[in-house]
Motif scaffolding. Structure first.
Motif, mmCIF file in Angstrom:
data_model
loop_
_atom_site.group_PDB
_atom_site.id
_atom_site.type_symbol
_atom_site.label_atom_id
_atom_site.label_comp_id
_atom_site.label_asym_id
_atom_site.label_seq_id
_atom_site.Cartn_x
_atom_site.Cartn_y
_atom_site.Cartn_z
ATOM 1 N N LEU A 37 1.006 -1.289 -0.250
ATOM 2 C CA LEU A 37 0.152 -0.253 0.389
ATOM 3 C C LEU A 37 0.736 1.225 0.054
ATOM 4 O O LEU A 37 0.512 2.291 -0.739
ATOM 5 C CB LEU A 37 -1.030 0.111 1.340
ATOM 6 C CG LEU A 37 -2.262 -0.661 1.086
ATOM 7 C CD1 LEU A 37 -2.618 -1.381 3.142
ATOM 8 C CD2 LEU A 37 -3.309 -1.161 -0.243
ATOM 9 N N GLY A 38 2.402 1.368 0.759
ATOM 10 C CA GLY A 38 2.931 2.793 0.588
ATOM 11 C C GLY A 38 3.065 2.694 -0.644
ATOM 12 O O GLY A 38 3.074 3.887 -1.259
ATOM 13 N N ALA A 39 3.814 1.657 -0.912
ATOM 14 C CA ALA A 39 4.175 1.311 -2.915
ATOM 15 C C ALA A 39 3.350 2.726 -4.207
ATOM 16 O O ALA A 39 3.106 3.467 -4.369
ATOM 17 C CB ALA A 39 4.762 -0.229 -3.495
ATOM 18 N N VAL A 40 1.678 1.821 -3.911
ATOM 19 C CA VAL A 40 0.621 2.293 -4.595
ATOM 20 C C VAL A 40 0.497 3.648 -4.472
ATOM 21 O O VAL A 40 0.277 4.665 -5.542
ATOM 22 C CB VAL A 40 -0.523 1.644 -4.315
ATOM 23 C CG1 VAL A 40 -1.924 2.371 -4.828
ATOM 24 C CG2 VAL A 40 -0.252 0.026 -5.002
ATOM 25 N N ALA A 41 0.605 4.099 -2.940
ATOM 26 C CA ALA A 41 0.628 5.592 -2.000
ATOM 27 C C ALA A 41 1.713 6.368 -3.167
ATOM 28 O O ALA A 41 1.627 7.466 -3.616
ATOM 29 C CB ALA A 41 1.084 5.944 -1.008
ATOM 30 N N GLY A 42 2.774 5.885 -3.243
ATOM 31 C CA GLY A 42 3.988 6.325 -4.495
ATOM 32 C C GLY A 42 3.713 6.650 -5.471
ATOM 33 O O GLY A 42 4.175 7.401 -5.689
ATOM 34 N N ILE A 43 3.127 5.497 -5.940
ATOM 35 C CA ILE A 43 2.677 5.615 -7.357
ATOM 36 C C ILE A 43 1.497 6.923 -7.572
ATOM 37 O O ILE A 43 1.457 7.705 -8.595
ATOM 38 C CB ILE A 43 2.055 4.139 -8.222
ATOM 39 C CG1 ILE A 43 3.271 3.417 -8.262
ATOM 40 C CG2 ILE A 43 1.409 4.621 -8.992
ATOM 41 C CD1 ILE A 43 3.195 1.870 -8.598
ATOM 42 N N TYR A 44 1.029 7.251 -6.858
ATOM 43 C CA TYR A 44 -0.145 8.175 -6.920
ATOM 44 C C TYR A 44 0.053 9.602 -6.618
ATOM 45 O O TYR A 44 -0.009 10.358 -7.119
ATOM 46 C CB TYR A 44 -1.856 7.985 -5.722
ATOM 47 C CG TYR A 44 -2.526 6.632 -6.128
ATOM 48 C CD1 TYR A 44 -2.358 6.884 -7.069
ATOM 49 C CD2 TYR A 44 -3.204 6.214 -4.643
ATOM 50 C CE1 TYR A 44 -3.642 5.690 -7.134
ATOM 51 C CE2 TYR A 44 -3.338 4.949 -4.561
ATOM 52 C CZ TYR A 44 -3.775 4.993 -6.303
ATOM 53 O OH TYR A 44 -5.290 3.813 -5.949
ATOM 54 N N LEU A 45 1.425 9.927 -5.322
ATOM 55 C CA LEU A 45 2.109 11.070 -5.872
ATOM 56 C C LEU A 45 2.787 10.816 -7.412
ATOM 57 O O LEU A 45 3.055 12.113 -7.672
ATOM 58 C CB LEU A 45 3.363 10.977 -5.173
ATOM 59 C CG LEU A 45 2.445 10.958 -2.964
ATOM 60 C CD1 LEU A 45 4.132 11.035 -1.694
ATOM 61 C CD2 LEU A 45 1.825 12.561 -3.476
ATOM 62 N N LEU A 46 3.396 10.190 -8.277
ATOM 63 C CA LEU A 46 4.244 10.672 -9.469
ATOM 64 C C LEU A 46 2.839 11.216 -9.589
ATOM 65 O O LEU A 46 3.325 11.246 -11.199
ATOM 66 C CB LEU A 46 4.936 9.085 -9.840
ATOM 67 C CG LEU A 46 6.223 8.720 -8.662
ATOM 68 C CD1 LEU A 46 6.867 7.447 -9.071
ATOM 69 C CD2 LEU A 46 6.535 9.754 -9.014
ATOM 70 N N LEU A 47 1.398 10.291 -9.947
ATOM 71 C CA LEU A 47 0.973 10.735 -11.379
ATOM 72 C C LEU A 47 0.243 11.858 -10.661
ATOM 73 O O LEU A 47 -1.360 12.064 -11.008
ATOM 74 C CB LEU A 47 -0.300 9.676 -11.161
ATOM 75 C CG LEU A 47 -0.070 8.050 -11.480
ATOM 76 C CD1 LEU A 47 -0.476 7.382 -11.814
ATOM 77 C CD2 LEU A 47 0.691 8.488 -12.769
#
Length: 189
Positions: A37-47
């Motif tokens: 879930l932390g990695a997915v949050a990082g992906i959201y930040l990149l988007l």
């Protein structure tokens, strides 16, 4: 650089998601879920979806994983390493998973092939736009989800309370004694 970070976070999310479902220890699975879930949050930040990224961290990482760990503790589920279960369904399950992944990938690529988002001027992930969308277009599903989560929480409390009322026999008196009925002094177990 953004593409490289996206690929790295995607690989971390995929690898930790595989570990969530393959490790023998439930607590370790919950911790790998935090990584996913932390990695997915990082992906959201990149988007450029900062609000969604922080909601991901606060709600899913901070609340759902804690709720999962509490549920493990309340139900007295085995949390340590477990012997491997029979694996006769592993191959069909992997085939179905690959088929679903291919179907979803094809659908997303076909549906969003020509969509481009300019991240320099995007307001898609802002709190104002997301809040307006959630509380206008998605208010009914949002409320249904809140009622569903409340029902799950009440069910977990009732199940854990019932097992403590009957001293180790969770099936004793099921359906014959309601909480707060005769024999319940109102004191904690």
């Amino acid at each position: 650089m953004v593409q490289l970070l996206f690929v790295l976070l995607s690989l971390v999310a995929l690898g930790s998601a595989v570990l969530v479902v393959t490790v023998n220890n439930m607590v370790h699975a919950a911790l790998w879920l935090v990584v996913t879930l932390g990695a997915v949050a990082g992906i959201y930040l990149l988007l450029a979806a900062e609000f969604v990224a922080w909601v991901q961290v606060l709600i899913y990482v901070g609340a759902v994983v804690v709720l999962l760990l509490f549920a493990l503790m309340l139900t007295r589920a085995p949390t340590g390493p477990q012997p491997r279960q029979e694996r006769r369904h592993a191959l069909p399950a992997a085939g179905v998973a690959l088929l679903v992944a291919a179907l979803l990938g094809t659908t997303v690529v076909a549906g969003f092939r020509d969509v481009r988002l300019d991240l320099d001027t995007a307001v898609v992930g802002s709190a104002k736009v997301t809040g307006r969308s959630v509380f206008s277009d998605w208010v009914l599903p949002f409320e249904v989800l809140s009622v569903l989560l409340l029902a799950a929480l009440v069910g977990a409390i009732v199940l854990s309370r019932r097992s403590t009322l009957h001293d180790g026999d969770p099936d004793a008196g099921v359906g014959t004694q309601a909480l707060g009925g005769p024999g319940d002094s109102g004191e904690g177990a």
